[in-house]
Write an enzyme that holds these catalytic residues in place. Structure first.
Site, PDB file in Angstrom:
ATOM      1  N   GLU A  10       0.812  -1.224   0.000  1.00 42.28           N
ATOM      2  CA  GLU A  10       0.000   0.000   0.000  1.00 42.28           C
ATOM      3  C   GLU A  10       0.839   1.265   0.000  1.00 42.28           C
ATOM      4  OE1 GLU A  10      -2.845  -0.382   3.156  1.00 42.28           O
ATOM      5  OE2 GLU A  10      -3.906  -1.959   2.083  1.00 42.28           O
ATOM      6  N   LYS A  25     -15.962  -1.788   3.233  1.00 40.65           N
ATOM      7  CA  LYS A  25     -15.310  -2.049   1.946  1.00 40.65           C
ATOM      8  C   LYS A  25     -16.364  -2.647   1.033  1.00 40.65           C
ATOM      9  CE  LYS A  25     -10.816  -3.438   3.897  1.00 40.65           C
ATOM     10  NZ  LYS A  25     -10.080  -4.624   4.410  1.00 40.65           N
TER      11      LYS A  25
HETATM   12  C1  2PG Z   1      -7.128  -4.041   5.282  1.00 43.96           C
HETATM   13  C2  2PG Z   1      -6.912  -3.888   3.796  1.00 43.96           C
HETATM   14  C3  2PG Z   1      -6.678  -2.498   3.296  1.00 43.96           C
HETATM   15  P1  2PG Z   1      -6.481  -5.921   2.276  1.00 43.96           P
HETATM   16  O1  2PG Z   1      -6.802  -5.087   5.859  1.00 43.96           O
HETATM   17  O2  2PG Z   1      -7.699  -3.167   5.895  1.00 43.96           O
HETATM   18  O3  2PG Z   1      -5.729  -1.783   3.971  1.00 43.96           O
HETATM   19  O4  2PG Z   1      -5.976  -4.795   3.296  1.00 43.96           O
HETATM   20  O5  2PG Z   1      -7.113  -5.224   1.143  1.00 43.96           O
HETATM   21  O6  2PG Z   1      -5.263  -6.703   1.903  1.00 43.96           O
HETATM   22  O7  2PG Z   1      -7.463  -6.761   3.035  1.00 43.96           O
HETATM   23 MG    MG Z   2      -7.889  -4.191   7.818  1.00 37.60          MG
END
Ligand code: 2PG
Ligand code: MG
Length: 415
Positions: free
Chosen positions: A206, A338
């Site tokens: 990231e 998300k």
């Molecule tokens: C998280 C995310 C984004 P990933 O764990 O919050 O930062 O990571 O998309 O790999 O789940």
């Molecule tokens: Mg997370």
């Protein structure tokens, strides 16, 4: 306006891996596009993606997803007047049914996001504005960014430090513009410091530097040094951690592998309490594993006097049902949102309503495998999220989002 055509196709994310894009063509000849993001530390309660499997592209091809969109979603939407909410409600019903496996969370979310973008476009209004009006909320505000400056865990090649994300929170800034300037200053100072200390300047997924120290504490000390060097008062920045603890939880033994030691939930919570005693940490995401429910209630209770956001991500997977369960079990006071975890924006709206009802703090978040799509920024503003997670201030897939947020702040200033 009518949807004249829906096209889905394979494009590439920031890791050079395939993902699904959905183009919606409207009957005035214009079109919009949305692209599905993907995670690396993916929780087990997220809506699964549909991928091709096999040898090519690590098995991550999306031909099957595209075919599923053609067969299952196009007939529902093409030739109809654009009505994002009603159409997305149909997609959400599919996401809840056994058909979701045949389309995949990635296919659903690409089409779902494109519907809102198309509807906003047909009304000639900004996407955040459209989302805000669909939700019927009153005031706008710009969410506080949580900026990832050091990466560990599964977001790095070696995973030497257990904590996935070291976040800085520019609480001292009076607006986003000021907060971003200060953060960029600290990022420059951190880079200089890494050079001097001869730490590797390799970046994690990231855009933050790969954690130079295996011990969590030492990484925070380095960030503090960078803040001081950049000339900011120690109260200007608070800290956050996304521990992503599911990644180092042994669900059979019920232990966590923390800095080389196997420890219990209570011992891990005690480690957090020590860190909180020493540093101004106000945000703790996925401090425990996604199925350690008793542990979460203990964590929330043990840290309740500390004025800290206890955040579920893998735990709650953006799902209304899991957030409701977490509220009932007093496991959290804040929740990550998300869109691709639930497969539709409509599904996420249901979670947003629940958060509003129970006063749960909302954090809208990107994924580690992103593209130039900035949907999440408009979602965060439209849904009145208190915080937003967009990664480090590095790599264009992250900067596209920070820059979009700066644009929205500028628009507000002109209103
Ligand atoms: C998280 C995310 C984004 P990933 O764990 O919050 O930062 O990571 O998309 O790999 O789940
Ligand atoms: Mg997370």
């Amino acid at each position: 306006m009518k949807i004249s055509r829906i096209v889905s196709r394979s494009v590439y994310d920031c890791c050079g891996l395939p993902t699904v894009a959905c183009d919606i063509f409207l009957d005035d000849g214009s079109h919009v596009t949305a692209v599905a993001p993907s995670g690396t530390s993916v929780g087990s309660f997220e809506l699964p993606e549909l991928r091709d499997g096999g040898q090519q592209l690590r098995g991550l091809g999306v031909k099957k997803t595209i075919k599923a969109i053609e067969e299952n979603l196009k007939p529902l939407l093409e030739g109809k007047n654009i009505d994002a909410l009603a159409m997305d409600a149909q997609l959400a019903a599919l996401a809840q049914s056994s058909d979701s496996k045949a389309i995949g969370g990635n296919g659903l979310i690409a089409v779902s996001m494109a519907l809102y973008r198309a509807h906003a476009h047909s009304l000639s209004i900004e996407l955040f504005h459209f989302i805000h009006s669909v939700l019927g909320f009153e005031n706008f505000s710009i969410p506080m960014p949580l900026i990832n400056v050091i990466n560990g865990g599964s977001h790095t090649a070696d995973g030497v430090c257990p904590v996935q994300e070291f976040l800085i929170i520019p609480v001292g800034g009076k607006n986003l513009t000021e907060r971003i300037v200060a953060t960029a200053d600290v990022c420059c100072a951190l880079e200089d410091l890494f050079k001097e200390k001869k730490y590797s300047r390799v970046r994690g997924l990231e855009g933050g530097f790969v954690a130079p120290c295996a011990h969590v504490r030492e990484n925070i000390v380095v960030i503090q040094e960078a803040i001081a060097r950049a000339g900011y008062d120690k109260h200007f920045f608070a800290f956050g951690l996304d521990v992503a603890a599911t990644q180092f939880f042994d669900s059979e033994q019920k232990t966590y592998l923390w800095q080389g030691q196997k420890i219990t939930t209570k011992q891990l919570v005690a480690k957090y309490a020590e860190l909180l005693d020493e540093f101004p940490i106000i945000y703790l995401e996925d401090g425990l594993a996604e199925d350690d429910w008793d542990g979460w209630s203990y964590l929330n209770d043990a840290l309740s006097s500390r004025d800290i956001f206890i955040v579920g991500d893998d735990l709650t997977a953006s799902s209304m049902e899991r957030v409701a369960y977490a509220i009932k079990h007093k496991a959290i006071n804040s929740v990550i949102l998300k869109p691709n975890q639930v497969g539709t924006v409509y599904g996420l709206f249901e979670t947003v309503s629940l958060c509003k009802e129970f006063d749960v703090t909302m954090i809208s978040s990107h994924r580690s495998r992103e593209t130039e799509d900035t949907f999440i920024v408009d979602f965060a503003v439209g849904a009145t999220s208190r915080f937003i997670k967009l990664g480090g201030m590095y790599h264009s897939e992250r900067l596209a989002k920070y820059n979009r947020l700066l644009f929205i702040e500028r628009l507000f200033a002109q209103l």
